[in-house]
Design an enzyme around this catalytic site. Structure first.
Site: not given
Ligand code: NAD
Length: 473
Positions: A217, A251
């Site tokens: 997502e 998002c």
């Molecule tokens: P992010 O990708 O920075 O982090 C998300 C999660 O991934 C965190 O728990 C983080 O600890 C983990 N993470 C970080 N590095 C990782 C790795 N190398 N391997 C595995 N996991 C890792 O995202 P964010 O800043 O928390 O959220 C914002 C982003 O999420 C935006 O791009 C937004 O559009 C998207 N988002 C999408 C949805 C959806 O439903 N499609 C909903 C909310 C947010």
């Protein structure tokens, strides 16, 4: 608030869940409902504490915003799971073709086993407990890794889950990217990730090593198309609401607006009026969330500075009443005429900045959208249904709201997810239940089966049967 470390090292916790999932594959309805009820109870009993934790993490974010955008959506999803679960877990009969009759066939719905959930910070309750509850309802064990950017909320979630669940049933694992990397390398039966497209690529690569199927997502730039037939004042309120909810850190927020050329001044007036109606003040207004961290705040300011330096017209549309910057609250802005190669026009904005781009005809708008990665959401405003259908049939995206923003996410009958760079797989409602379910195809042969007609030796009888079937099919 105490930080609750996971009671077991990550791999040992996974092994405990894995073993438990294999020891009890047939998870009865009553246990699934009990697990769902425990999630609901921990959320309801501690709703105030949870929204205070979210508030502490953001600096400014009202309890009402968390109530509407996190808890309400979560409760609606769990209520639907409780209601529909008896129907969804039943075997589903499948029509059997003539040449296999009188056999019967069905799909047996089974849990996958252990589901990993990695969550983001922007709606830290809905986007973590939501998929976790769905996976539990589908009979799975769940390990959840919430975001390190909401430390108060994540620690409280870990504490509450630990009180309500055995570690081999449902556990919360705390940590940043290092823990997340180790987490996504575990051989889950399914890994559900919500976050950025960039990290989503790393998660998909880590999961591929174990052949772990993923749901991604992700984010991206969701267009909002204003048709020539649109009432700008009405649309502006809905666009401002969708853009400024959680200060743009959503998002599916409209990322940019495509507007019929010549309507720029009218849209600017309508949007400024809409902002003033929703947020009469910005600074100190708890309804207007802060940007989650200094780093994110600085990045947004850089996007604006770059746009201005390259000749874009940046309009601060906040109502008069003080500079919001101190509390990481960021004034809402419109950006007219941004150069196409700006980061503002390539990166997901995730803040209260709205670029406005003129177009010369619906085909021009469609072309613009199709030149870019497929968006997570798409919005269209107007009354000309032929124009609407032209856009919808000629673009591919995740969910769509027509004459509104965001609302498709709240419809539990609609699968929620992206396509291409905005992710794959969807959840919510039955789509979510099926995401975490193995639909095992079962054919039950009849003693009257005629299969022997197809057996060798292939003689005249075989030819007659095949000839008959060719005429029938
Ligand atoms: P992010 O990708 O920075 O982090 C998300 C999660 O991934 C965190 O728990 C983080 O600890 C983990 N993470 C970080 N590095 C990782 C790795 N190398 N391997 C595995 N996991 C890792 O995202 P964010 O800043 O928390 O959220 C914002 C982003 O999420 C935006 O791009 C937004 O559009 C998207 N988002 C999408 C949805 C959806 O439903 N499609 C909903 C909310 C947010």
């Amino acid at each position: 608030m105490t930080q609750i470390p996971p009671t077991l090292p990550l791999r040992a916790l996974f092994d405990a869940q894995h073993n438990a999932s294999r020891a009890q594959i047939d998870v009865p309805l009553v246990l699934r409902r009990d697990r769902l009820e425990r999630v609901r109870a921990l959320v309801d009993t501690h709703a105030d504490q949870l929204s205070e934790a979210v508030q502490a993490d953001f600096g400014v974010r009202s309890a009402q915003l968390t109530e509407a955008a996190d808890l309400f959506v979560l409760r609606a999803g769990m209520a639907q799971l409780q209601k529909q679960l008896p129907r969804w877990i039943k075997p589903q009969r499948v029509h059997t073709p003539l040449y296999l009759q009188p056999a019967s066939a069905h799909l047996q719905r089974q849990p996958l086993g252990v589901v990993g959930v990695i969550g983001p910070w922007n709606y830290p309750l809905q986007l973590t407990f939501g998929p976790a509850a769905t996976a539990l309802a589908a009979g799975n064990r769940v390990m959840l890794k919430p975001s390190e950017l909401t430390p108060h909320t994540s620690a409280l979630m870990a504490e509450l889950v630990q009180q309500a669940f055995d570690a081999d049933e449902f556990s919360v694992v705390l940590g940043g990217p290092d823990v997340a990397r180790e987490f996504s390398g575990l051989p889950f039966d399914h890994l559900f990730f919500t976050g950025s497209t960039q990290v989503g690529r790393q998660v998909a690569a880590a999961a591929a090593v174990n052949l772990t199927p993923t749901t991604l997502e992700l984010g991206g730039k969701s267009p909002c198309v204003i048709d020539a037939s649109c009432d700008l004042d009405e649309a502006a309120v809905k666009i401002a609401h969708g853009k400024l909810l959680n200060a743009g850190q959503t998002c599916i927020a409209p990322d940019y607006v495509l507007l019929p050329r010549g309507q720029e001044a009218a849209f600017e007036r309508a949007y400024a009026a809409a902002v003033a109606r929703l947020f009469p003040t910005i600074a100190g207004n708890p309804d207007y969330a802060a940007i989650v961290s200094e780093r994110h705040h600085a990045r947004l300011n850089t996007l604006l500075d770059e746009a201005q330096a390259r000749g874009a017209r940046v309009v601060d549309v906040s109502p008069p009443g003080g500079d919001a910057q101190g509390a990481r609250q960021m004034n809402p802005t419109l950006v007219f005429g941004p150069a196409p190669d700006l980061r503002l026009m390539h990166e997901e904005i995730f803040g209260p900045i709205l670029p406005v781009l003129p177009y010369d005809g619906m085909d021009d708008a469609i072309h613009f959208i199709n030149l870019r990665p497929r968006p997570l959401a798409l919005y269209w405003f107007g009354s000309d249904t032929a124009s609407r259908d032209r856009l919808l049939t000629r673009t591919v995206s995740g969910g769509v709201s027509v004459n509104d923003t965001l609302m498709h996410v709240a419809h539990e009958g609609l699968p929620f997810g992206g396509v291409g760079d905005s992710g794959w797989g969807s959840y919510h409602g039955e789509a979510g239940f099926l995401r975490f379910t193995q639909q095992k195809p079962v054919l039950v042969q009849s003693r009257w089966a005629m299969g022997y007609l197809f057996y060798p030796p292939y003689g005249a009888r075989f030819q007659r049967v095949m000839g008959l079937l060719k005429r029938l099919l």
